[in-house]
Design a protein around this motif. Structure first.
Motif, PDB file in Angstrom:
ATOM      1  N   THR A 312      52.720  43.241  33.022  1.00 34.07           N
ATOM      2  CA  THR A 312      52.207  43.176  34.400  1.00 34.07           C
ATOM      3  C   THR A 312      50.885  43.916  34.529  1.00 34.07           C
ATOM      4  OG1 THR A 312      54.487  43.070  35.240  1.00 34.07           O
ATOM      5  CG2 THR A 312      52.750  43.667  36.806  1.00 34.07           C
ATOM      6  N   ARG A 313      50.795  45.071  33.897  1.00 35.07           N
ATOM      7  CA  ARG A 313      49.543  45.844  33.944  1.00 35.07           C
ATOM      8  C   ARG A 313      48.407  45.092  33.257  1.00 35.07           C
ATOM      9  NH1 ARG A 313      52.889  50.396  32.684  1.00 35.07           N
ATOM     10  NH2 ARG A 313      52.158  50.276  30.523  1.00 35.07           N
ATOM     11  N   GLN A 315      48.118  41.845  32.945  1.00 32.00           N
ATOM     12  CA  GLN A 315      47.710  40.718  33.784  1.00 32.00           C
ATOM     13  C   GLN A 315      46.859  41.180  34.958  1.00 32.00           C
ATOM     14  OE1 GLN A 315      51.382  38.820  34.809  1.00 32.00           O
ATOM     15  NE2 GLN A 315      51.702  37.964  32.758  1.00 32.00           N
ATOM     16  N   GLU A 316      47.248  42.319  35.561  1.00 34.18           N
ATOM     17  CA  GLU A 316      46.460  42.835  36.680  1.00 34.18           C
ATOM     18  C   GLU A 316      45.077  43.268  36.220  1.00 34.18           C
ATOM     19  OE1 GLU A 316      48.849  45.925  38.257  1.00 34.18           O
ATOM     20  OE2 GLU A 316      50.149  44.589  39.423  1.00 34.18           O
ATOM     21  N   ALA A 317      45.007  43.857  35.013  1.00 31.93           N
ATOM     22  CA  ALA A 317      43.711  44.288  34.492  1.00 31.93           C
ATOM     23  C   ALA A 317      42.810  43.095  34.218  1.00 31.93           C
ATOM     24  CB  ALA A 317      43.906  45.108  33.212  1.00 31.93           C
ATOM     25  N   LYS A 319      42.735  40.384  35.778  1.00 33.73           N
ATOM     26  CA  LYS A 319      42.257  39.787  37.024  1.00 33.73           C
ATOM     27  C   LYS A 319      41.001  40.477  37.549  1.00 33.73           C
ATOM     28  CE  LYS A 319      46.806  38.204  38.571  1.00 33.73           C
ATOM     29  NZ  LYS A 319      47.872  38.370  39.584  1.00 33.73           N
ATOM     30  N   LEU A 320      40.779  41.729  37.108  1.00 34.31           N
ATOM     31  CA  LEU A 320      39.608  42.464  37.586  1.00 34.31           C
ATOM     32  C   LEU A 320      38.389  42.078  36.760  1.00 34.31           C
ATOM     33  CD1 LEU A 320      41.149  46.001  38.194  1.00 34.31           C
ATOM     34  CD2 LEU A 320      40.534  44.262  39.894  1.00 34.31           C
ATOM     35  N   SER A 324      35.737  38.629  40.028  1.00 38.32           N
ATOM     36  CA  SER A 324      36.592  39.222  41.048  1.00 38.32           C
ATOM     37  C   SER A 324      35.883  40.377  41.730  1.00 38.32           C
ATOM     38  CB  SER A 324      37.898  39.714  40.413  1.00 38.32           C
ATOM     39  OG  SER A 324      38.606  38.642  39.861  1.00 38.32           O
TER      40      SER A 324
END
Length: 617
Positions: A312-313, A315-317, A319-320, A324
């Protein structure tokens, strides 16, 4: 010579080289092909669309149907899946040009691309019909290499549709050809084995599945391809899945050891050491999914949770990204702008209140000085007020009548479009499938020609029905809004008719209500139809401009024009409809034309505070 040198380098190097040399190339077919090659390497996005558009522009200058068809085909690839209407329009245009010159190779590629797009869109049955058409085209050439590629895509569609048996047949048919190539294409063969492994796994034949996975592994290893990770992880995943179901995995374990791996964990560890894995986020996630699968099998829930949290971390990273961050910065600017606008509005309201108090005092003084005239003014104002009320009631009745009539027209258009698409469209599609399934051996060329002509006429009828249904109620208007719908219309006019049509947008887009969108769309549609029928134009320009106070729409052509005075006396239903719809949405229509100098249609809609509130509902 140029291409032979460039193609020997890697894809990234090839892209850089082509971008540098295409600038100085002469305006010929080679330059057009280079534009399309760059778009192919970029694959998708604004840059890819830009190069494909350059290719189309040059192809039109060269008047080459083959290059025009290729350019439309490439444009369809470049667009995102959300632009389904435009992708379909580009493919239809490509097919139209290839049909004119009987280019079976081009038609086959268009059908294959249509199948891939439909498969991504989730239209499984339609995608399989498209692959069937593509296979038929390449069978007529014949081109065994392209047929193998079509069979691979077709097999994916069958597997996705829940038909692993049919998918296996097509995989095997494609594999038979791939293994006969010299030299053989290891990566293509590996993909076929991977697909066959997935089919056997879905059927529960784990022995055949692991055998196919390892065959794909051998070919990917031979080609030094990163896909070896997928092959190894697929084997490990299947092992854990079988163990979780309580199946005997002895034979699977023996097969793993026979291929040089000590156990399933060894497969994962080897996969994690593969060169290039750091750049492949999808494969990294696949490995972590299988590791989590293993921990769940051994009921090590904490370790499984830790992997999930780490994924999850990651994937979130990811996205930045730069885009974005740019979007966040843009949002901040818009927020600060909105805050400033609110502050200015508050100041304006305060000033208005002060002005109102001054006006009230002045009116009181004037009232005292003109008390002798108060009775007369009261009587006169009352009569005027009653007249205004009467006029307002009459106007309101007209608006209600106009709204009812226009809504009735649009509802009827929607019904007819739906009936055309669902009724006649499906009937023609079924007729095409039934005729195409006939296995007829013709005795003479004339019968064969008649059969081919009939099949082509059905295709043209299907295209015409879809075009009519789209024109009567374009889905892009509801899905994408006014700007994209108008752009789609202009692109189609540009592709179908003899003039060059262009669409431009200026200013920040405003979101209008559905009624206003439909009225503006119908106005442009009527204007474009008039150009097609009467103007004999070579160039058409449609522009929309958004400003703080106005929305402006212009349709301009360089056609033969007409006499405005004569048109006013004999105004047809088309011009009356445009004026009627413009008045309905509170705008003004201005028509300028003279014989020999073309025509300019201008629509102006004021965007006062009240109008903006109405348009943004």
């Amino acid at each position: 010579m140029l291409f032979s040198i460039v193609l020997m380098r890697g894809q990234s190097s090839e892209l850089d080289s082509l971008r540098s040399v295409v600038v100085s190339m002469p305006e010929d077919s080679l330059k057009c092909e280079t534009y399309l090659r760059i778009a192919y390497l970029l694959y998708a996005g604004d840059a890819a669309e830009d190069y494909a558009s350059r290719g189309l522009e040059l192809a039109r200058k060269l008047n080459s149907p083959v290059l025009i068809g290729k350019s439309f085909h490439r444009l369809a690839w470049c667009l995102k899946l959300e632009a389904m209407d435009r992708k379909t329009a580009y493919l239809d245009s490509a097919a139209s040009y290839f049909t004119r010159i009987d280019d079976l190779y081009g038609l086959g590629n268009v059908a294959d691309t249509r199948g891939v797009i439909l498969l991504e869109y989730g239209a499984i049955e339609e995608s399989m019909r498209a692959f069937q058409n593509a296979y038929d085209f390449f069978s007529r050439i014949p081109d065994e290499e392209r047929k193998a590629g079509i069979l691979n895509n077709w097999a994916v569609a069958e597997y996705t549709g829940g038909n692993p048996g049919e998918a296996l047949k097509k995989y095997r048919q494609a594999l038979k050809y791939r293994l006969s190539e010299d030299p053989i294409a290891h990566i293509d063969i590996a993909r076929l084995y991977q697909g066959m492994g997935e089919c056997h796994r879905l059927n529960g034949d784990l022995g055949a599945a692991i055998s196919n996975y390892f065959e794909g592994y051998k070919h990917r290893k031979q080609a030094q391809n990163i896909g070896v990770v997928e092959s190894m992880i697929s084997v490990a995943s299947m092992m854990y899945e079988a163990a979780g179901k309580g199946l005997d995995t002895t034979a699977l374990f023996d097969s793993i050891q026979a291929h040089g791996f000590a156990h399933s964990t060894d497969l994962i560890l080897t996969a994690e050491q593969a060169p290039g894995l750091a750049e492949r986020m999808g494969l990294q996630n696949y490995i972590q999914d299988v590791r989590r699968q293993k921990h769940l099998l051994y009921q090590d829930y904490k370790a499984a949770y830790d992997i999930l949290e780490r994924q999850t971390r990651m994937q979130e990273a990811s996205k930045l990204s730069e885009s974005s961050l740019e979007a966040f910065a843009d949002m901040k600017v818009r927020f600060e702008t909105d805050q400033l606008r609110i502050q200015l509005l508050e100041e304006e309201v305060t000033n208005q209140k002060s002005q109102q108090r001054v006006n009230l005092l002045l009116f009181s003084l004037i009232g005292l000085l003109l008390v002798s005239l108060s009775g007369f003014l009261y009587f006169k104002n009352r009569i005027k007020s009653e007249k205004l009320k009467l006029h307002e009631v009459h106007r309101e009745q007209q608006i209600i009548s106009m709204r009812s009539m226009l809504e009735g027209q649009e509802n009827e258009r929607t019904r007819i479009a739906r009936d055309l698409h669902d009724g006649l469209g499906n009937l023609l599609s079924s007729l095409k499938v039934n005729i195409g399934s006939l296995q007829i051996n013709f005795d003479d060329q004339n019968s064969k020609r008649i059969y081919g002509t009939a099949s082509q006429m059905i295709d043209e009828a299907c295209t015409e029905v879809r075009k009519i249904a789209h024109e009567m109620m374009p889905q892009s208007l509801k899905k994408l809004g006014l700007r994209r719908a108008l752009e789609d219309m202009v692109l189609k006019m540009d592709a179908i008719h003899g003039f060059q049509a262009d669409f431009q947008v200026h200013g920040t887009e405003r979101i209008f209500d559905d009624t206003t969108n439909v009225m503006l769309y119908r106005i442009v549609q009527e204007a474009m139809n008039n150009i097609v029928k009467y103007a004999q134009a070579t160039e058409v320009l449609v522009q929309i401009t958004y400003s703080e106070d106005w929305f402006d729409l212009t349709i301009e052509d360089d056609g033969i024009g007409f006499d405005l005075h004569a048109a006013e006396k004999e105004k047809g239903m088309g011009l009356k409809s445009m004026a009627f719809r413009t008045e309905f949405i509170g705008g003004t229509l201005d028509l300028n034309s003279r014989p020999g100098v073309g025509t300019l249609v201008t629509i102006n809609i004021p965007l006062t505070d009240t109008d903006q509130a109405r348009l943004n509902q």
